[in-house]
Write a protein that holds these residues in place. Structure first.
Motif, mmCIF file in Angstrom:
data_model
loop_
_atom_site.group_PDB
_atom_site.id
_atom_site.type_symbol
_atom_site.label_atom_id
_atom_site.label_comp_id
_atom_site.label_asym_id
_atom_site.label_seq_id
_atom_site.Cartn_x
_atom_site.Cartn_y
_atom_site.Cartn_z
ATOM 1 N N ASP A 28 0.828 -1.213 0.000
ATOM 2 C CA ASP A 28 0.000 0.000 0.000
ATOM 3 C C ASP A 28 0.859 1.258 0.000
ATOM 4 O OD1 ASP A 28 -2.290 -1.486 -0.024
ATOM 5 O OD2 ASP A 28 -2.773 -1.195 2.092
ATOM 6 N N ASN A 55 2.363 1.904 -3.519
ATOM 7 C CA ASN A 55 1.352 2.424 -4.448
ATOM 8 C C ASN A 55 0.989 3.875 -4.132
ATOM 9 O OD1 ASN A 55 1.221 -0.027 -5.790
ATOM 10 N ND2 ASN A 55 -0.474 -0.804 -4.550
ATOM 11 N N THR A 56 0.882 4.195 -2.844
ATOM 12 C CA THR A 56 0.441 5.540 -2.459
ATOM 13 C C THR A 56 1.542 6.572 -2.671
ATOM 14 O OG1 THR A 56 -0.973 4.488 -0.791
ATOM 15 C CG2 THR A 56 -0.760 6.866 -0.686
ATOM 16 N N GLN A 83 3.583 6.537 -5.120
ATOM 17 C CA GLN A 83 3.507 6.850 -6.552
ATOM 18 C C GLN A 83 2.408 7.879 -6.825
ATOM 19 O OE1 GLN A 83 4.345 3.358 -9.365
ATOM 20 N NE2 GLN A 83 3.791 2.308 -7.466
#
Length: 356
Positions: free
Chosen positions: A311, A314-315, A317
Protein backbone atom coordinates in the motif's frame (compact mmCIF):
# COMPACT_ATOMS: atom_id res chain seq x y z
CA UNK A 1 24.95 40.06 38.81
CA UNK A 2 21.66 38.29 38.14
CA UNK A 3 21.43 34.62 39.00
CA UNK A 4 21.46 32.26 35.98
CA UNK A 5 18.11 30.65 35.24
CA UNK A 6 17.70 27.00 36.24
CA UNK A 7 15.40 25.07 33.90
CA UNK A 8 14.37 21.44 34.29
CA UNK A 9 12.86 19.39 31.46
CA UNK A 10 10.75 16.35 32.33
CA UNK A 11 9.65 14.67 29.07
CA UNK A 12 8.03 11.28 28.72
CA UNK A 13 10.88 8.95 27.77
CA UNK A 14 10.84 5.29 26.83
CA UNK A 15 12.53 2.57 24.81
CA UNK A 16 10.08 3.08 21.95
CA UNK A 17 9.19 6.72 21.28
CA UNK A 18 11.39 9.80 21.10
CA UNK A 19 9.06 12.68 20.18
CA UNK A 20 8.69 14.27 23.61
CA UNK A 21 12.44 14.19 24.25
CA UNK A 22 13.25 15.69 20.84
CA UNK A 23 10.70 18.46 21.35
CA UNK A 24 12.14 19.25 24.78
CA UNK A 25 15.67 19.28 23.38
CA UNK A 26 14.65 21.71 20.62
CA UNK A 27 13.25 24.11 23.23
CA UNK A 28 16.32 23.57 25.44
CA UNK A 29 18.66 24.36 22.54
CA UNK A 30 16.79 27.59 21.85
CA UNK A 31 16.92 28.57 25.53
CA UNK A 32 20.66 27.85 25.61
CA UNK A 33 21.17 30.02 22.53
CA UNK A 34 19.19 32.89 24.06
CA UNK A 35 20.55 32.57 27.63
CA UNK A 36 24.01 30.95 27.33
CA UNK A 37 24.50 30.90 31.09
CA UNK A 38 21.22 29.07 31.78
CA UNK A 39 21.51 25.86 33.80
CA UNK A 40 19.49 23.33 31.77
CA UNK A 41 18.91 19.81 33.08
CA UNK A 42 16.82 16.79 32.02
CA UNK A 43 15.14 13.88 33.77
CA UNK A 44 15.13 10.80 31.51
CA UNK A 45 14.34 7.11 31.60
CA UNK A 46 17.63 5.22 31.97
CA UNK A 47 16.39 2.63 29.44
CA UNK A 48 15.75 5.18 26.68
CA UNK A 49 18.48 4.68 24.04
CA UNK A 50 19.06 8.44 23.71
CA UNK A 51 19.50 9.01 27.46
CA UNK A 52 23.28 8.62 27.30
CA UNK A 53 23.66 11.10 24.43
CA UNK A 54 21.65 14.00 25.85
CA UNK A 55 23.96 17.06 25.68
CA UNK A 56 22.59 18.53 28.92
CA UNK A 57 23.05 17.45 32.53
CA UNK A 58 20.86 14.36 32.78
CA UNK A 59 19.27 12.70 35.81
CA UNK A 60 18.36 9.07 35.09
CA UNK A 61 15.42 7.28 36.66
CA UNK A 62 14.37 3.66 36.28
CA UNK A 63 11.18 4.32 34.29
CA UNK A 64 9.44 7.18 32.54
CA UNK A 65 9.73 10.17 34.94
CA UNK A 66 5.94 10.37 35.40
CA UNK A 67 6.11 7.14 37.41
CA UNK A 68 8.99 8.31 39.58
CA UNK A 69 7.21 10.92 41.69
CA UNK A 70 9.54 10.92 44.71
CA UNK A 71 12.73 11.05 42.62
CA UNK A 72 11.51 13.95 40.50
CA UNK A 73 10.21 15.86 43.53
CA UNK A 74 13.51 15.36 45.38
CA UNK A 75 15.38 16.64 42.33
CA UNK A 76 13.18 19.76 42.29
CA UNK A 77 14.00 20.30 45.97
CA UNK A 78 17.72 20.06 45.24
CA UNK A 79 17.82 22.09 42.04
CA UNK A 80 15.26 24.76 42.97
CA UNK A 81 14.49 25.40 39.28
CA UNK A 82 12.97 28.62 38.01
CA UNK A 83 11.04 26.73 35.32
CA UNK A 84 9.95 23.09 34.98
CA UNK A 85 8.62 21.88 31.62
CA UNK A 86 6.63 18.64 31.79
CA UNK A 87 6.26 17.32 28.23
CA UNK A 88 3.33 14.86 28.19
CA UNK A 89 4.66 13.84 31.60
CA UNK A 90 4.07 14.53 35.25
CA UNK A 91 1.71 13.33 37.92
CA UNK A 92 -0.48 15.90 39.61
CA UNK A 93 1.74 15.57 42.69
CA UNK A 94 4.83 16.46 40.64
CA UNK A 95 3.26 19.59 39.16
CA UNK A 96 2.02 20.65 42.61
CA UNK A 97 5.43 20.11 44.13
CA UNK A 98 7.20 22.13 41.42
CA UNK A 99 4.69 24.96 41.86
CA UNK A 100 5.00 24.89 45.65
CA UNK A 101 8.79 25.06 45.34
CA UNK A 102 8.44 28.39 43.53
CA UNK A 103 9.03 27.19 39.95
CA UNK A 104 6.97 28.29 36.98
CA UNK A 105 5.30 25.19 35.56
CA UNK A 106 4.68 24.38 31.89
CA UNK A 107 2.60 21.38 30.85
CA UNK A 108 2.80 20.18 27.23
CA UNK A 109 -0.03 18.09 25.77
CA UNK A 110 -0.22 16.49 22.35
CA UNK A 111 -3.74 15.00 22.13
CA UNK A 112 -7.23 15.55 23.54
CA UNK A 113 -6.89 13.19 26.51
CA UNK A 114 -3.66 14.81 27.71
CA UNK A 115 -5.09 18.28 27.10
CA UNK A 116 -8.18 17.44 29.16
CA UNK A 117 -5.98 16.11 31.95
CA UNK A 118 -3.99 19.34 31.92
CA UNK A 119 -7.20 21.38 32.32
CA UNK A 120 -8.40 19.52 35.41
CA UNK A 121 -8.81 22.04 38.21
CA UNK A 122 -6.09 20.78 40.54
CA UNK A 123 -3.57 20.65 37.68
CA UNK A 124 -4.63 23.94 36.09
CA UNK A 125 -4.23 25.75 39.41
CA UNK A 126 -0.51 24.87 39.48
CA UNK A 127 0.20 25.26 35.74
CA UNK A 128 1.46 28.62 34.51
CA UNK A 129 1.38 27.79 30.80
CA UNK A 130 -0.22 24.86 28.95
CA UNK A 131 1.12 24.26 25.43
CA UNK A 132 -0.91 22.18 22.98
CA UNK A 133 1.59 20.98 20.37
CA UNK A 134 -1.05 20.28 17.73
CA UNK A 135 -2.68 22.71 15.31
CA UNK A 136 -6.26 23.55 16.23
CA UNK A 137 -7.52 21.87 13.05
CA UNK A 138 -6.14 18.56 14.34
CA UNK A 139 -7.30 18.63 17.95
CA UNK A 140 -10.20 21.11 17.93
CA UNK A 141 -10.95 23.94 20.36
CA UNK A 142 -11.59 23.39 24.05
CA UNK A 143 -15.21 23.10 25.15
CA UNK A 144 -17.39 25.91 26.53
CA UNK A 145 -17.38 24.16 29.88
CA UNK A 146 -13.57 24.07 29.97
CA UNK A 147 -13.44 27.78 29.12
CA UNK A 148 -15.97 28.53 31.87
CA UNK A 149 -14.05 26.42 34.38
CA UNK A 150 -10.69 28.02 33.59
CA UNK A 151 -12.19 31.51 33.73
CA UNK A 152 -13.77 30.68 37.09
CA UNK A 153 -10.45 29.67 38.64
CA UNK A 154 -8.64 32.50 36.79
CA UNK A 155 -6.28 30.24 34.86
CA UNK A 156 -5.11 30.79 31.26
CA UNK A 157 -6.50 28.78 28.35
CA UNK A 158 -4.16 26.29 26.66
CA UNK A 159 -2.04 27.81 23.90
CA UNK A 160 -2.06 26.17 20.47
CA UNK A 161 1.59 26.14 19.44
CA UNK A 162 1.37 23.62 16.62
CA UNK A 163 4.48 21.55 15.96
CA UNK A 164 7.67 22.78 17.62
CA UNK A 165 10.82 22.67 15.52
CA UNK A 166 13.94 24.66 14.74
CA UNK A 167 13.85 26.72 11.56
CA UNK A 168 15.61 25.10 8.56
CA UNK A 169 19.13 26.38 8.01
CA UNK A 170 19.81 27.06 4.29
CA UNK A 171 23.61 26.95 4.68
CA UNK A 172 23.46 23.70 6.66
CA UNK A 173 21.11 22.29 4.03
CA UNK A 174 23.64 22.96 1.27
CA UNK A 175 26.37 21.23 3.26
CA UNK A 176 24.15 18.21 3.90
CA UNK A 177 23.02 17.91 0.29
CA UNK A 178 26.61 18.02 -0.87
CA UNK A 179 27.64 15.47 1.75
CA UNK A 180 24.89 13.02 0.79
CA UNK A 181 25.24 13.67 -2.95
CA UNK A 182 21.63 14.74 -3.48
CA UNK A 183 20.10 17.57 -5.50
CA UNK A 184 17.78 20.24 -4.13
CA UNK A 185 14.14 19.17 -4.42
CA UNK A 186 15.01 15.86 -6.09
CA UNK A 187 15.01 13.35 -3.28
CA UNK A 188 12.51 11.62 -0.99
CA UNK A 189 12.81 11.50 2.78
CA UNK A 190 11.61 8.52 4.86
CA UNK A 191 11.34 8.38 8.65
CA UNK A 192 9.35 5.99 10.86
CA UNK A 193 10.13 8.00 13.99
CA UNK A 194 12.44 6.69 16.68
CA UNK A 195 13.09 3.36 14.95
CA UNK A 196 11.72 1.28 17.80
CA UNK A 197 8.08 0.97 16.75
CA UNK A 198 6.74 -2.40 15.59
CA UNK A 199 3.90 -3.25 13.21
CA UNK A 200 3.04 -6.83 14.05
CA UNK A 201 6.28 -8.81 13.84
CA UNK A 202 8.09 -6.19 11.75
CA UNK A 203 9.89 -3.02 12.65
CA UNK A 204 8.13 -0.02 11.11
CA UNK A 205 11.51 1.29 9.93
CA UNK A 206 12.07 -1.90 7.90
CA UNK A 207 8.69 -1.43 6.21
CA UNK A 208 9.63 2.16 5.33
CA UNK A 209 13.05 1.08 4.04
CA UNK A 210 11.56 -1.61 1.78
CA UNK A 211 9.10 0.95 0.43
CA UNK A 212 12.01 3.30 -0.31
CA UNK A 213 13.81 0.49 -2.14
CA UNK A 214 10.72 -0.23 -4.25
CA UNK A 215 10.30 3.43 -5.14
CA UNK A 216 13.89 3.78 -6.27
CA UNK A 217 13.47 0.81 -8.59
CA UNK A 218 10.24 2.29 -9.97
CA UNK A 219 11.23 5.96 -10.24
CA UNK A 220 15.01 6.29 -9.93
CA UNK A 221 14.50 9.04 -7.32
CA UNK A 222 17.13 8.74 -4.56
CA UNK A 223 15.94 8.61 -0.96
CA UNK A 224 17.15 9.39 2.52
CA UNK A 225 16.06 6.72 5.01
CA UNK A 226 16.48 7.85 8.63
CA UNK A 227 16.25 4.80 10.88
CA UNK A 228 16.25 6.56 14.26
CA UNK A 229 18.25 6.10 17.47
CA UNK A 230 16.01 3.29 18.80
CA UNK A 231 16.48 1.06 15.71
CA UNK A 232 17.92 -2.18 17.14
CA UNK A 233 19.50 -3.79 14.06
CA UNK A 234 22.58 -3.28 11.91
CA UNK A 235 21.99 -0.97 8.95
CA UNK A 236 22.27 -2.59 5.53
CA UNK A 237 23.37 -0.97 2.27
CA UNK A 238 20.49 -0.40 -0.15
CA UNK A 239 20.75 0.65 -3.79
CA UNK A 240 19.56 4.21 -4.33
CA UNK A 241 18.93 4.68 -0.60
CA UNK A 242 21.12 6.82 1.63
CA UNK A 243 20.93 5.01 4.96
CA UNK A 244 21.20 7.34 7.97
CA UNK A 245 21.20 6.09 11.58
CA UNK A 246 19.90 9.37 13.02
CA UNK A 247 20.01 13.13 12.51
CA UNK A 248 20.02 16.14 14.75
CA UNK A 249 16.69 17.98 14.78
CA UNK A 250 18.18 20.87 12.77
CA UNK A 251 19.67 18.57 10.12
CA UNK A 252 16.41 16.64 9.86
CA UNK A 253 14.22 19.71 9.48
CA UNK A 254 16.63 21.28 6.97
CA UNK A 255 16.63 18.17 4.76
CA UNK A 256 12.87 17.73 5.12
CA UNK A 257 12.24 21.33 4.04
CA UNK A 258 13.77 20.75 0.59
CA UNK A 259 12.56 17.20 -0.13
CA UNK A 260 10.43 16.47 -3.18
CA UNK A 261 8.15 14.50 -0.86
CA UNK A 262 8.28 12.62 2.42
CA UNK A 263 7.04 9.35 3.90
CA UNK A 264 6.58 9.79 7.63
CA UNK A 265 4.92 8.36 10.70
CA UNK A 266 1.98 10.24 12.17
CA UNK A 267 3.92 11.96 14.92
CA UNK A 268 5.46 15.42 15.13
CA UNK A 269 7.34 15.05 11.86
CA UNK A 270 4.03 14.90 9.95
CA UNK A 271 3.00 18.27 11.37
CA UNK A 272 6.46 19.64 10.63
CA UNK A 273 6.17 18.56 7.00
CA UNK A 274 2.76 20.22 6.73
CA UNK A 275 4.12 23.44 8.23
CA UNK A 276 6.94 23.33 5.65
CA UNK A 277 4.52 22.54 2.76
CA UNK A 278 6.20 19.22 1.88
CA UNK A 279 3.87 16.66 0.20
CA UNK A 280 3.70 13.71 2.58
CA UNK A 281 2.42 10.17 2.92
CA UNK A 282 1.64 9.57 6.60
CA UNK A 283 1.23 6.09 8.07
CA UNK A 284 0.59 5.17 11.67
CA UNK A 285 3.28 3.44 13.74
CA UNK A 286 1.82 4.19 17.21
CA UNK A 287 -1.65 4.05 18.73
CA UNK A 288 -2.06 7.82 19.11
CA UNK A 289 -1.36 8.53 15.43
CA UNK A 290 -4.38 7.31 13.39
CA UNK A 291 -6.71 10.08 14.60
CA UNK A 292 -4.11 12.77 13.87
CA UNK A 293 -3.49 11.36 10.39
CA UNK A 294 -7.23 11.19 9.74
CA UNK A 295 -7.69 14.87 10.60
CA UNK A 296 -4.83 15.81 8.29
CA UNK A 297 -6.19 13.78 5.40
CA UNK A 298 -9.69 15.18 5.96
CA UNK A 299 -8.18 18.63 5.42
CA UNK A 300 -6.33 17.32 2.33
CA UNK A 301 -2.96 18.05 3.93
CA UNK A 302 -1.46 14.58 3.46
CA UNK A 303 -2.10 11.18 1.93
CA UNK A 304 -2.36 8.07 4.08
CA UNK A 305 -2.65 4.30 3.79
CA UNK A 306 -2.13 1.18 5.87
CA UNK A 307 1.39 0.51 7.15
CA UNK A 308 2.52 -2.17 4.72
CA UNK A 309 4.96 -2.17 1.81
CA UNK A 310 2.42 -2.77 -0.98
CA UNK A 311 0.00 0.00 0.00
CA UNK A 312 2.80 2.42 0.81
CA UNK A 313 4.56 1.80 -2.52
CA UNK A 314 1.35 2.42 -4.45
CA UNK A 315 0.44 5.54 -2.46
CA UNK A 316 3.89 7.13 -2.78
CA UNK A 317 3.51 6.85 -6.55
CA UNK A 318 0.22 8.77 -6.25
CA UNK A 319 1.95 11.33 -4.02
CA UNK A 320 4.58 11.97 -6.68
CA UNK A 321 2.11 12.89 -9.43
CA UNK A 322 2.25 16.66 -10.03
CA UNK A 323 -1.52 17.06 -9.63
CA UNK A 324 -1.68 15.35 -6.23
CA UNK A 325 1.46 17.04 -4.95
CA UNK A 326 0.27 20.52 -5.88
CA UNK A 327 -3.15 19.88 -4.40
CA UNK A 328 -1.55 19.06 -1.05
CA UNK A 329 0.76 22.08 -1.22
CA UNK A 330 -2.17 24.42 -1.93
CA UNK A 331 -4.06 23.09 1.11
CA UNK A 332 -0.97 23.24 3.35
CA UNK A 333 -0.30 26.86 2.44
CA UNK A 334 -3.77 27.76 3.72
CA UNK A 335 -3.55 25.81 7.00
CA UNK A 336 0.04 25.48 8.10
CA UNK A 337 1.98 27.59 10.59
CA UNK A 338 5.68 27.20 11.34
CA UNK A 339 5.83 29.52 14.37
CA UNK A 340 5.51 26.95 17.17
CA UNK A 341 8.98 27.46 18.60
CA UNK A 342 8.55 31.25 18.56
CA UNK A 343 5.29 30.92 20.51
CA UNK A 344 6.95 28.69 23.12
CA UNK A 345 9.94 30.97 23.52
CA UNK A 346 7.67 33.97 24.04
CA UNK A 347 6.06 32.03 26.89
CA UNK A 348 9.43 30.98 28.33
CA UNK A 349 10.59 34.60 28.24
CA UNK A 350 7.41 35.77 29.94
CA UNK A 351 7.61 33.14 32.67
CA UNK A 352 11.29 33.66 33.41
CA UNK A 353 10.66 37.39 33.53
CA UNK A 354 8.16 36.77 36.34
CA UNK A 355 10.61 34.78 38.46
CA UNK A 356 11.64 36.74 41.54
Amino acid sequence: MAKAHVILFVPVSSEEGIGEYMRSKIVADEIAARWPDAQIEFVLNSRAPYASSCPYVTHLVDDTPTKRVKEVNLLVDNLKPDLVIFDAAGRKAQLKHAHKSGAKVVFVSQHRRKRSRGMKIERALVTDSHWVVQPEFVIGDITRFDKFKLNLIKRPFPIFTGSIFAKPDPLRLQVLQQYYGITSGQYLLYSAGSGGHRIGDSLAADIFAQTASNLFKLTGIPSLMIFGPNYPKELADMEGIIVIPELTSLDFISLLSDAQAAVLSGGDTLLQAIALNVPTLAVAVAKDQPSRIERCTQHQLALSCDTNVVDMTNTVQLLLTPLNGQKLINAMQLESDAEGLDICMAEVTRLLGEVI
